[in-house]
Design an enzyme around this catalytic site. Structure first.
Site, PDB file in Angstrom:
ATOM      1  N   TRP A 139      95.340  59.558  49.447  1.00 13.79           N
ATOM      2  CA  TRP A 139      95.716  60.333  48.249  1.00 13.79           C
ATOM      3  C   TRP A 139      95.556  59.480  47.008  1.00 13.79           C
ATOM      4  O   TRP A 139      95.444  58.244  47.135  1.00 13.79           O
ATOM      5  CB  TRP A 139      97.167  60.845  48.372  1.00 13.79           C
ATOM      6  N   ASP A 195      96.545  59.823  37.127  1.00 21.14           N
ATOM      7  CA  ASP A 195      97.055  60.763  36.132  1.00 21.14           C
ATOM      8  C   ASP A 195      97.742  61.938  36.825  1.00 21.14           C
ATOM      9  O   ASP A 195      97.731  62.036  38.055  1.00 21.14           O
ATOM     10  CB  ASP A 195      95.907  61.267  35.240  1.00 21.14           C
ATOM     11  N   GLU A 198      95.945  63.744  39.456  1.00 23.19           N
ATOM     12  CA  GLU A 198      95.708  62.984  40.696  1.00 23.19           C
ATOM     13  C   GLU A 198      94.261  62.547  40.862  1.00 23.19           C
ATOM     14  O   GLU A 198      93.761  62.415  41.974  1.00 23.19           O
ATOM     15  CB  GLU A 198      96.131  63.822  41.930  1.00 23.19           C
ATOM     16  N   GLU A 199      93.573  62.352  39.758  1.00 27.81           N
ATOM     17  CA  GLU A 199      92.144  62.054  39.833  1.00 27.81           C
ATOM     18  C   GLU A 199      91.739  60.739  39.185  1.00 27.81           C
ATOM     19  O   GLU A 199      90.882  60.035  39.706  1.00 27.81           O
ATOM     20  CB  GLU A 199      91.347  63.191  39.165  1.00 27.81           C
ATOM     21  N   GLU A 423      97.911  79.221  40.984  1.00 25.77           N
ATOM     22  CA  GLU A 423      97.657  78.031  40.168  1.00 25.77           C
ATOM     23  C   GLU A 423      96.651  78.350  39.058  1.00 25.77           C
ATOM     24  O   GLU A 423      96.803  77.955  37.919  1.00 25.77           O
ATOM     25  CB  GLU A 423      97.108  76.919  41.074  1.00 25.77           C
TER      26      GLU A 423
HETATM   27  C1  NOJ Z   1      93.810  67.555  44.974  1.00 24.97           C
HETATM   28  C2  NOJ Z   1      94.630  67.341  43.736  1.00 24.97           C
HETATM   29  O1  NOJ Z   1      95.870  67.892  43.917  1.00 24.97           O
HETATM   30  C3  NOJ Z   1      93.948  67.950  42.543  1.00 24.97           C
HETATM   31  O2  NOJ Z   1      94.684  67.703  41.393  1.00 24.97           O
HETATM   32  C4  NOJ Z   1      92.579  67.363  42.409  1.00 24.97           C
HETATM   33  O3  NOJ Z   1      91.910  67.954  41.329  1.00 24.97           O
HETATM   34  C5  NOJ Z   1      91.804  67.583  43.689  1.00 24.97           C
HETATM   35  N1  NOJ Z   1      92.525  67.020  44.806  1.00 24.97           N
HETATM   36  C6  NOJ Z   1      90.409  67.020  43.587  1.00 24.97           C
HETATM   37  O4  NOJ Z   1      90.455  65.634  43.409  1.00 24.97           O
HETATM   38  C1  NOJ Z   2      97.348  69.676  41.814  1.00 18.52           C
HETATM   39  C2  NOJ Z   2      97.738  69.292  40.436  1.00 18.52           C
HETATM   40  O1  NOJ Z   2      96.639  68.698  39.815  1.00 18.52           O
HETATM   41  C3  NOJ Z   2      98.915  68.355  40.458  1.00 18.52           C
HETATM   42  O2  NOJ Z   2      99.317  68.073  39.145  1.00 18.52           O
HETATM   43  C4  NOJ Z   2     100.056  68.962  41.217  1.00 18.52           C
HETATM   44  O3  NOJ Z   2     101.095  68.020  41.321  1.00 18.52           O
HETATM   45  C5  NOJ Z   2      99.633  69.394  42.590  1.00 18.52           C
HETATM   46  N1  NOJ Z   2      98.440  70.208  42.539  1.00 18.52           N
HETATM   47  C6  NOJ Z   2     100.737  70.203  43.270  1.00 18.52           C
HETATM   48  O4  NOJ Z   2     101.027  71.340  42.524  1.00 18.52           O
END
Ligand code: NOJ
Ligand code: NOJ
Length: 576
Positions: A139, A195, A198-199, A423
């Site tokens: 992750w 960030d 999560e990227e 979402e």
């Molecule tokens: C899962 C993350 O929760 C999401 O924020 C991200 O854009 C995707 N993975 C792709 O990296």
């Molecule tokens: C993906 C989002 O980018 C992230 O900010 C969030 O924490 C997770 N999904 C779970 O909702």
């Protein structure tokens, strides 16, 4: 003709306000129920989740959101705690749910996980299984906004308990949990982080902003309960965070660059979410903390919104000064890269917050920085202060109210008839996409609607803060040790012209062109200098050229480097 237009626009505004009123009326209770359904153990869509655990969404595949994220959970419970402490919902069932959240988070803090243990960085772990065990798959970790957001939620509850005479429980049970999170922020704020999306692994405006807030209110809270041993470290690092926060502003293009890395435009909902989640109603339109009505935050809002006008086909044909659907960032491709409900609500919320502050202070201020934002609503407006009795004030605020309502209306238009908020919604036809019943989407509706209603929430100490004249990036994380960094930059110069460097830390003169460090031209056209910089630290810098007092900066964005824990490194750059 003009009077007719004003009248017609006023009428349109009224019609819009009425339809938004009716959406708020019907969607508000659905959003509240949607949040509660996703909280274990009794939420109707959260069975199997431990008590007080927020599941991000009941979706178990494509995407699998059957986890609890510290960020989502903390933002969601902040909204519930706000409802409880302001009396919007003072039921004992909500109180018990909040108490179960406190226990769940206290448990999760103790779980060792791939980011570490409680004392070695484990609080930066972004998500856990819904039974509170560690998630051990790959992750984007760590994510350092979580502890700060959780501290903010718990401090809000703690302050209410203190006002209601529950000092013992606050001091003995709640404070140690909050303290873990605050100490984490003190120790790790200047290390890189993924960030909120999560990227991107760099430094991130949202994370810096919420960390700053948490340490400020943490210092005040600790003082209030007589736990003063760490207060000075909270205050010191808060000052450093406030310094660092300034560096994300891009003065040339009038927006906040979301991340120091990532290789994107940097236009990102990250920055609007930071503004609404660090809103302090008593701080006015302070730009130092990027308050919702500050000139910088408004300029940023326009740049961000405009970046989506041409990327989603559902936005086509919409006037260039009207609301559109917005997403995380224009380059996004996750699940198709669509608009998000929570980001579109965030735009509305920032604007409602701004309108509330202007109304409270009885005036609004237009500066050269916010002029392009305000010109969307009156092309003839000029910089200045407009009292609430002026026609300019009325023209601007009523247009901005309609603009804000427009974002809610976009979400309303793409909310399915059962009121469910996923979402995302499709960029081409607006139908729901990605995780269904996203808890955070529902919470974002609640907070946007409350802002529209001018609900009064407590501040966090943003009033009267000033950026220290000297900033240090040297937190506990660096441990005070330094590493030797050699900067080489290939730069053609003319006779009499020299190359200097300055950046975000003391050792690089804190962005001061006057005190920037001179590089050597011994190996021209390579200019060089070796500087001792704090170890394990995310640092930004730029080269500048000076010729007879005339200073030229490299173009944006800033260069960035994260120093290693020890040893030495060489950075090879080319003048931009
Ligand atoms: C899962 C993350 O929760 C999401 O924020 C991200 O854009 C995707 N993975 C792709 O990296
Ligand atoms: C993906 C989002 O980018 C992230 O900010 C969030 O924490 C997770 N999904 C779970 O909702």
């Amino acid at each position: 003709m003009y009077r007719f237009l004003v009248c017609a626009l006023g009428l349109l505004g009224t019609v819009l306000a009425q339809s938004v009123d009716s959406y708020v009326g019907s969607e508000g209770p659905i959003a509240k129920a949607g949040v509660l359904a996703n909280i274990g153990p009794n939420g109707s869509k959260a069975s199997g989740a431990a008590a007080g655990v927020v599941v991000a969404s009941p979706s178990k595949s494509d995407p699998d959101y059957w986890y609890t994220w510290t960020r989502d959970s903390s933002l969601v419970f902040k909204s519930l705690i706000d409802q409880y402490t302001t009396g919007i919902d003072s039921t004992s069932s909500l109180r018990s749910l909040i108490d179960s959240f406190v226990i769940a988070e206290a448990n999760i803090q103790q779980v060792s996980n791939p980011s570490g243990t409680l004392t070695t960085g484990g609080l930066g772990e972004p998500k856990f299984n819904v039974d509170e065990t560690a998630f051990t798959g790959a992750w984007g970790r760590p994510q350092r906004d979580g502890p700060a957001l959780r501290a903010t939620a718990l401090i809000t509850y703690g302050n209410w308990l203190l006002s209601n005479g529950n000092t013992t429980w606050v001091t003995s049970t709640l404070w140690p949990i909050i303290q873990n999170d605050l100490n984490y922020v003190v120790q790790y704020w200047n290390q890189t982080t993924f960030d909120l999306w999560e990227e991107v692994n760099s430094s991130s405006f949202f994370t810096t902003a919420v960390q700053h807030r948490a340490l400020r209110e943490g210092a005040a809270f600790a003082t209030k309960i007589g736990q003063t041993s760490s207060v000075s470290s909270y205050t010191t690092q808060a000052a450093n965070l406030l310094c660092f926060l300034q560096s994300y502003w891009n003065p040339t293009s009038g927006y906040i660059t979301a991340n120091t890395g990532g290789g994107r435009s940097g236009k990102d909902a990250n920055t609007l979410l930071a503004s609404i989640h660090t809103y302090d109603p008593s701080a006015g339109c302070d730009a130092t903390t990027f308050q919702p009505c500050s000139d910088k935050a408004l300029s940023n809002l326009k740049v961000y919104v405009d970046s989506f006008r041409s990327v989603y086909s559902i936005n086509s044909g919409i006037a260039s000064n009207a609301a559109v659907a917005t997403g995380r960032y224009p380059e996004d491709s996750y699940q198709g890269g669509n608009p998000w409900y929570l980001t579109t609500f965030a735009v509305a919320e920032q604007l409602y917050d701004a309108l509330n502050v202007w109304a409270a202070q009885g005036s609004l201020n237009v500066t050269s920085i916010s002029l392009p934002f305000f010109q969307q609503f009156s092309s003839s407006v000029t910089a200045g202060t407009y009292a609430s009795s002026s026609t300019t004030y009325t023209t601007l605020t009523s247009a901005i109210k309609s603009f804000a309502d427009g974002f809610v209306a976009i979400n309303a238009q793409y909310t399915p008839s059962n009121g469910g908020l996923a979402e995302q919604f499709s960029r081409s036809n607006g139908s729901p996409v990605s995780a269904v019943d996203l808890t955070w989407s529902y919470a974002s509706a609640l907070t946007a609607f409350e802002a529209r209603n001018n609900t009064q929430f407590a501040g966090w100490g943003a009033v009267g803060l000033t950026v220290p004249t000297s900033c240090s990036s040297n937190s506990g994380g660096g441990g005070g040790s330094t590493v030797a960094v050699t900067f080489n930059v290939n730069a053609q110069t003319v006779w009499g012209e020299n190359i200097y460097i300055t950046g975000s830390v003391d050792a690089l003169s804190n962005w001061s062109p006057d005190n920037a460090l001179l590089l050597s031209s011994a190996n021209y056209p390579t200019w060089s200098i070796t500087v001792n910089l704090p170890a394990s630290t995310a640092i930004q810098y730029k080269y500048i050229r000076k010729n007879n007092g005339a200073v030229t900066w490299e173009s944006d964005p800033n260069n960035s480097i994260t120093t290693p824990a020890s040893g030495s490194v060489t950075e090879n750059d080319t003048w931009r």
